[in-house]
Design a protein around this motif. Sequence first.
Motif: not given
Length: 709
Positions: A72-82, A445-449, A469-480
Amino acid sequence: MNPRREFTHMRRVPFTCTLDCGSRCELIACVEDGRLMRIDTPPDRQDTPRFPRLIPCVRGRAHRRAQNAPDRVLQPLRRTGPRGSSAFCPISWDDALDEIAERLLRAREQQGPISILHATGAGSISGRGLSGADASRRFFSHWASVTEIAGNMSVHCVAMAQQWMLGSHLPGSDRATLLDSRLILLWGMNPAENHMGPNTAHFIAEARDRGARVVLLDPRYTDSGMLADEWVPLRPGTDAALAAAMAHVMIAEGLADTAFLERCTDGSEAYRRYLMGLDDDIPKTPAWAEPITGVDAEMIRRLARAYATERPAALLAGWGPQRTRYGEQSARALMALACVSGNVGLRGGGLGGYGTRGSGSEIALGSLPMGPYAPGRRLPPGSWAPAILEGQLHPAPALLYIVASNLVNRSPNSLANVAALAQVPFVVVHEPFMTPTARHADLVLPINTDLERSDLVTSWGHDSHLFYSQQAVASRGESRTDYWVFARLAERLGIGEKYTQGRSEQEWLDALLAESPMTLDDLARDGIVRCDPPPRVALEAFRRDPDAHPLSTRSGRIELRNHQAAAYGLPDIPAFVDTGNEPAGYPLQLVTPHHKLRSNSCLDANPWLHRLEPHTAWINSADAAAREIADGDTVIVEAPGGNIQIRAHVTPRIMPGVVSVAQGAWLALDAAGDDGGGCANTLTEHTLTPTGGPTTHTAWVQVRRLSDG
Ligand code: SF4
């Protein structure tokens, strides 16, 4: 644990999964103190043979496990390696969005908007309503005419064939009409795993209980074999030859429906001449077809007689046969065979198709409106990578923006897809999970399920069912949500008001229902509205009176002869075209079917599904014995363009000479360049059909044992 306490405190939230699975079901998220405890189904639904409830599969129930998947991706991430190294660092949403806005503006100004590529479709979580493709298309349509990578990977050839033969792409008869069938041919179709419309397997099972016979024609004894009386193994890519031989039997034995052919078709004489060999001295007899198809000549005669006489008989064609090198011919030949048998337009008969409603029928649901900028260029999803690698794009791509699409995995030739991504200076990916595509991005960019957002969702392939389809739980991490991301990006680019029109996401959902008599509150009560109309029989009125109900073909009839096909170098009739011999060293045919535990390239991040059924390559017992491969051995499957490592499943459930690697496992390259993840598209090629369709079921491989299991 006290079950009563658990029941009392639980909130039950209706939601649906938006997987592109061939169906759409009702699910209930059971939530206690904000925690997802389990996934359930609604009680007390109407459930009769003619009006079955919508029964979820294990993938729907597995959403709970996906919530906490390690990938699961939980925060926006920027690449630092190849690229592909999985080296990323977290960054803030503001920094990520500022950087994307700056890159978009720079690309538009310096190289022009078509240097920006926008890809969507069939992703790790498919988009619907406010999410995924619609959210991103709306954004770009308000900003600039970018290049869009989009198109129909699923049904390209059948859509083309139907356009030629029927004048339009028809959804087919509703599945409930199968209850009237006496014979059902599952031709390359696997509804037990891929549904092909809600409740297809249910209606087949019910029809069988009422006396229908079911025959499965497929290189594999799929789970749909449970629904069938008989399995006829059929070599991949030879469907048009089997159809021709069956049609030959019908004509030779006087079983063809000549009245239907004369009244309702055009070009049947040209097809008859082909079948009888009047022009090439090759009658398309069962004996001719046997070595091509692998189907015994006597079996072909039996099938032909049954299909012509056990009426009404439904030929349900899957989409695998048309994802072959000459997929147009497979699709045309199956429709031509249905015409020769005379089962077209009959209740319980039919001509393939989705078996569901077309859009715009029962429930008035709006969609996010688009802005003034149409795509400046379009690239088919099967050939975007060669277009980049071969330098066909001018200007060269400056930026690739990928939303709800695991592009590397879902497109043929995954290794070339990775190489193509490497040539694009800046890649952005919206994803809930760290997919192979995300691993090769610059910004993820972390996206909601589905459990973390609300949306309106229509059923797969039709709109007689509408889900809230209704939101059942809060977003994990910083997902949007995708919408949230594009609203903020739009602000930075000066089109914020155009994009949002001042609406929140909830207000958009209300707006999408503006044309409907329903409100969100109505929908919220049950989570679903079903408006199942009486089952419709495709082409029934046309069959009854073709003059009064002509098709939109040139003749108004079903055209068995198509001059449009000739423009693509194809025969003008549904003749079999040989794919040719295997390349030296690759003696086994490969098929890459969909699987009941995946949905396109989705769900590989869910370890629970892996435990339920490990990813394997199916190989016939005789082929395995010849290679000293035992069930469970680790093998290397080699294709001209790449290799995968995978466990072998040695089984009589696949015909000799054919290997099956299900689609959906994720690419995982080792230092030697072998794919230890077992991605089926590592083995496929970019070659297209004559009209541009994907050919993922035309590939050749060798299999070698690496070690004992
Ligand atoms: S994957 Fe498809 S069939 Fe399974 S629960 Fe989800 S919508 Fe239903």
